[in-house]
Scaffold this motif. Structure first.
Motif, mmCIF file in Angstrom:
data_model
loop_
_atom_site.group_PDB
_atom_site.id
_atom_site.type_symbol
_atom_site.label_atom_id
_atom_site.label_comp_id
_atom_site.label_asym_id
_atom_site.label_seq_id
_atom_site.Cartn_x
_atom_site.Cartn_y
_atom_site.Cartn_z
ATOM 1 N N ASN A 302 15.144 118.727 -65.962
ATOM 2 C CA ASN A 302 14.056 119.976 -66.032
ATOM 3 C C ASN A 302 13.814 120.287 -67.607
ATOM 4 O O ASN A 302 14.609 119.946 -68.201
ATOM 5 C CB ASN A 302 14.718 121.004 -65.038
ATOM 6 C CG ASN A 302 15.706 121.668 -65.700
ATOM 7 O OD1 ASN A 302 15.615 122.884 -66.107
ATOM 8 N ND2 ASN A 302 16.841 121.284 -65.685
ATOM 9 N N PRO A 303 12.708 120.861 -67.658
ATOM 10 C CA PRO A 303 12.231 121.038 -69.118
ATOM 11 C C PRO A 303 13.023 122.178 -69.743
ATOM 12 O O PRO A 303 13.302 123.264 -69.347
ATOM 13 C CB PRO A 303 10.620 121.415 -68.761
ATOM 14 C CG PRO A 303 10.778 122.030 -67.491
ATOM 15 C CD PRO A 303 11.626 121.183 -66.420
ATOM 16 N N PRO A 304 13.240 121.657 -71.127
ATOM 17 C CA PRO A 304 14.097 122.613 -71.981
ATOM 18 C C PRO A 304 13.063 123.776 -72.558
ATOM 19 O O PRO A 304 12.473 123.485 -73.435
ATOM 20 C CB PRO A 304 14.581 121.918 -72.980
ATOM 21 C CG PRO A 304 13.759 120.880 -73.289
ATOM 22 C CD PRO A 304 13.135 120.580 -71.688
ATOM 23 N N ILE A 305 12.885 124.951 -71.880
ATOM 24 C CA ILE A 305 11.783 125.909 -72.124
ATOM 25 C C ILE A 305 11.860 126.384 -73.572
ATOM 26 O O ILE A 305 10.836 126.400 -74.189
ATOM 27 C CB ILE A 305 12.046 127.124 -71.360
ATOM 28 C CG1 ILE A 305 12.066 126.763 -69.853
ATOM 29 C CG2 ILE A 305 10.895 128.190 -71.636
ATOM 30 C CD1 ILE A 305 11.085 125.913 -69.289
ATOM 31 N N PHE A 306 13.051 126.660 -74.260
ATOM 32 C CA PHE A 306 12.954 127.009 -75.540
ATOM 33 C C PHE A 306 12.749 126.154 -76.570
ATOM 34 O O PHE A 306 12.478 126.744 -77.750
ATOM 35 C CB PHE A 306 14.255 127.971 -75.990
ATOM 36 C CG PHE A 306 14.701 129.005 -74.987
ATOM 37 C CD1 PHE A 306 13.804 129.941 -74.463
ATOM 38 C CD2 PHE A 306 16.025 128.686 -74.332
ATOM 39 C CE1 PHE A 306 13.749 130.770 -73.594
ATOM 40 C CE2 PHE A 306 15.949 129.868 -73.166
ATOM 41 C CZ PHE A 306 15.172 130.771 -72.842
ATOM 42 N N ALA A 307 12.928 124.833 -76.071
ATOM 43 C CA ALA A 307 12.296 123.716 -77.176
ATOM 44 C C ALA A 307 10.733 123.421 -76.767
ATOM 45 O O ALA A 307 10.227 123.053 -77.726
ATOM 46 C CB ALA A 307 13.221 122.380 -76.646
ATOM 47 N N MET A 308 10.365 123.760 -75.561
ATOM 48 C CA MET A 308 9.077 123.546 -75.420
ATOM 49 C C MET A 308 7.947 124.464 -75.952
ATOM 50 O O MET A 308 6.734 124.168 -76.441
ATOM 51 C CB MET A 308 8.823 123.656 -73.862
ATOM 52 C CG MET A 308 9.441 122.214 -73.207
ATOM 53 S SD MET A 308 8.595 121.550 -71.946
ATOM 54 C CE MET A 308 8.912 119.987 -71.774
ATOM 55 N N GLY A 309 8.498 125.797 -76.147
ATOM 56 C CA GLY A 309 7.832 126.838 -76.661
ATOM 57 C C GLY A 309 7.022 126.462 -77.742
ATOM 58 O O GLY A 309 5.701 126.602 -78.038
ATOM 59 N N PRO A 310 7.799 126.113 -79.071
ATOM 60 C CA PRO A 310 7.451 125.655 -80.168
ATOM 61 C C PRO A 310 6.407 124.579 -80.243
ATOM 62 O O PRO A 310 5.376 124.462 -80.926
ATOM 63 C CB PRO A 310 8.449 125.499 -81.153
ATOM 64 C CG PRO A 310 9.754 125.929 -80.467
ATOM 65 C CD PRO A 310 9.419 126.149 -79.000
ATOM 66 N N VAL A 311 6.574 123.618 -79.242
ATOM 67 C CA VAL A 311 5.399 122.483 -78.984
ATOM 68 C C VAL A 311 4.319 123.296 -78.295
ATOM 69 O O VAL A 311 3.307 122.650 -78.997
ATOM 70 C CB VAL A 311 6.092 121.469 -78.095
ATOM 71 C CG1 VAL A 311 5.036 120.108 -78.245
ATOM 72 C CG2 VAL A 311 7.662 120.876 -78.702
ATOM 73 N N ARG A 312 4.514 123.946 -77.508
ATOM 74 C CA ARG A 312 3.117 124.527 -76.982
ATOM 75 C C ARG A 312 2.283 125.419 -77.994
ATOM 76 O O ARG A 312 1.061 125.159 -77.982
ATOM 77 C CB ARG A 312 3.384 125.530 -75.815
ATOM 78 C CG ARG A 312 2.459 126.066 -75.058
ATOM 79 C CD ARG A 312 2.992 127.089 -73.923
ATOM 80 N NE ARG A 312 3.901 128.184 -74.195
ATOM 81 C CZ ARG A 312 3.430 129.238 -75.057
ATOM 82 N NH1 ARG A 312 2.035 129.367 -75.329
ATOM 83 N NH2 ARG A 312 4.547 130.152 -75.525
ATOM 84 N N THR A 313 2.908 126.212 -78.775
ATOM 85 C CA THR A 313 2.311 126.824 -79.691
ATOM 86 C C THR A 313 1.452 126.112 -80.785
ATOM 87 O O THR A 313 0.245 126.416 -80.912
ATOM 88 C CB THR A 313 3.557 127.780 -80.429
ATOM 89 O OG1 THR A 313 4.179 128.495 -79.584
ATOM 90 C CG2 THR A 313 2.771 128.786 -81.632
ATOM 91 N N SER A 314 2.108 124.982 -81.040
ATOM 92 C CA SER A 314 1.681 124.030 -82.196
ATOM 93 C C SER A 314 0.608 123.250 -81.456
ATOM 94 O O SER A 314 -0.440 123.117 -82.383
ATOM 95 C CB SER A 314 2.910 123.146 -82.691
ATOM 96 O OG SER A 314 2.157 121.870 -83.246
#
Ligand SMILES: Cc1ncc(COP(=O)(O)O)c(C=O)c1O
Length: 427
Positions: A302-314
């Motif tokens: 399952n996805p690591p949300i707090f690691a995905m947030g910065p990728v999403r923003t970028s």
């Protein structure tokens, strides 16, 4: 470097401000300017200003909602990775069904090799560059051993011709034409980490596939740096990290591409976990998975949300500026740095080893130093001039004017600092 040249750099910046204001630029550690001239985005990109608030919003959702956040968060966690899929696909020229963000780069390369490195008969070799990033070397050698093969004879390292620093496309395609029947996998860096050379991905992919090999690409130094069309180029698979040009933070998550012609192919071996089964079947708690006919079948956890947030923003930032505009600015900045470096290297023991043709490189220019250590030089650049570059021992210093946040004045500062630091007499 003259004051006139500095004034010219400042004029160019005034005419074309770029997007530096969207980033945190570290303070200078030395020299006469308050901010660092940050030329190390090829190693670790700078933090977008938007990242902190976006990340805090995801953390707040956890504090307010607990487990309910899986479905009730503003950006629900269960399908969170899907927010990254379309922008990541646009970045690498893929269909959304061909792209997913997960894990880290080398882990993804291994997971992809589980499926796509299938040595059989005389077709067992893995072709990499001699100057491959060590992680890739270790990964392919360990894959050879995993299949009971001798890594020394299984892994073929393609080197530049004697006296040359970079690979020629015709030498790679020539090898594949002559020896391709023994090659199971071609796994090359799209942009080489050391020299900054951008390989001809479509030509090499075509040559590898024509020889019957699978062709995969490590795009760590290419994603967000150069335009990519992985689907149209018929690439079999690719993986890239998000901490360099994608500015998603140290150790950030990685991206994966698997061409749609491999989707739903039950003959491919694949390692699975509960995120490999189709989303609608995930909570049936069935003992056997039912993977979707998309790249998501390669997901495991399952996805690591707090690691995905910065990728999403970028990725949102890349979407809003667009790769064509970034590449156009990149060509101008890198060409400008090259021109200034040519002035400095003349008469000094410094040589630009990155290809001179803009179509054969991204924004990184690598300089070989003929005297002293690369580490020592980058330390002096940083502490005496506030220029942050990175060293690859023994003798390469890499400078990357990143189009999102680097400026013409940063390029001028690099040249000025080199001129002051490397003595002409040292030759
Ligand atoms: C070309 C290349 N491949 C692989 C890696 C290793 O990446 P990771 O530590 O995310 O697995 C790097 C890291 O810089 C790299 O530049």
């Amino acid at each position: 470097m003259s004051n006139d040249t500095e004034a010219e750099a400042l004029r160019l910046d005034a005419a074309e401000p770029g997007h530096r204001h969207l980033f945190h630029v570290p303070p200078a550690d030395g020299g006469r300017y308050p901010e660092a001239a940050y030329l190390a985005g090829n190693s670790l990109g700078l933090q977008p200003r938007a990242t902190r608030d976006e990340l805090l919003a995801d953390l707040d959702a956890w504090s307010r909602l607990g487990v309910e956040g899986h479905l009730a968060a503003e950006r629900p966690w269960l399908p969170y990775h899907e927010l990254l899929t379309a922008p990541a696909a646009r970045l690498v020229g893929a269909l959304p069904t061909e792209t997913v963000v997960m894990n880290s780069l080398t882990v993804n390369l291994h997971l992809l090799m589980v499926s796509f490195y299938r040595p059989a008969g005389e077709r067992t070799r893995i072709v990499i560059e001699d100057a491959a990033f060590p992680s890739d070397s270790y990964a392919v050698r360990s894959q050879a051993r995993f299949h009971g093969l001798d890594p020394d004879s299984t892994v073929v390292r393609l080197a530049p011709r004697p006296g040359e620093d970079t690979l020629r496309t015709e030498d790679i395609t020539g090898y594949l034409a002559a020896e391709g029947h023994t090659v199971a996998l071609v796994l090359l860096g799209g942009v080489n980490y050391l020299t900054g050379e951008l390989l001809d991905i479509p030509a090499i992919t075509a040559a590898g596939r024509a020889a019957g090999a699978v062709v995969g690409w490590d795009l760590a130094h290419a994603a967000g740096n150069v335009p990519l069309s992985l689907h149209d180029w018929d690439v079999d698979f690719a993986a890239w990290c998000s901490y360099k040009y994608l500015n998603s933070g140290p150790g950030a998550l990685a991206g994966v591409f698997v061409h749609e012609r491999h989707h739903g192919d039950d003959s491919l071996p694949r390692f699975e976990g509960w995120w490999s089964t189709a989303a609608q079947t995930r909570f049936e708690m069935a003992p056997v998975s039912r993977p979707p006919a998309t790249v998501e079948a390669w997901q495991i956890s399952n996805p690591p949300i707090f690691a995905m947030g910065p990728v999403r923003t970028s990725l949102e930032l890349f979407d809003s500026v667009g790769m064509p505009a970034l590449r156009a600015r990149s060509l101008r900045l890198t060409g400008y740095l090259e021109r200034l470096l040519d002035e400095v290297t003349a008469g000094r023991p410094l040589t630009v080893i990155t290809p001179r043709e803009p179509r054969r490189r991204g924004c990184q220019l690598s300089v070989r130093i003929g005297a002293g250590s690369a580490n020592e030089l980058t330390k002096r650049l940083r502490h005496e001039h506030g220029v942050i570059a990175d060293a690859r021992e023994p003798d390469v210093v890499r400078f990357a004017p990143v189009p999102l946040y680097s400026t013409f004045h940063d390029c001028w500062r690099v040249a000025d600092a080199l001129a002051a630091t490397v003595s002409e007499a040292a030759r």
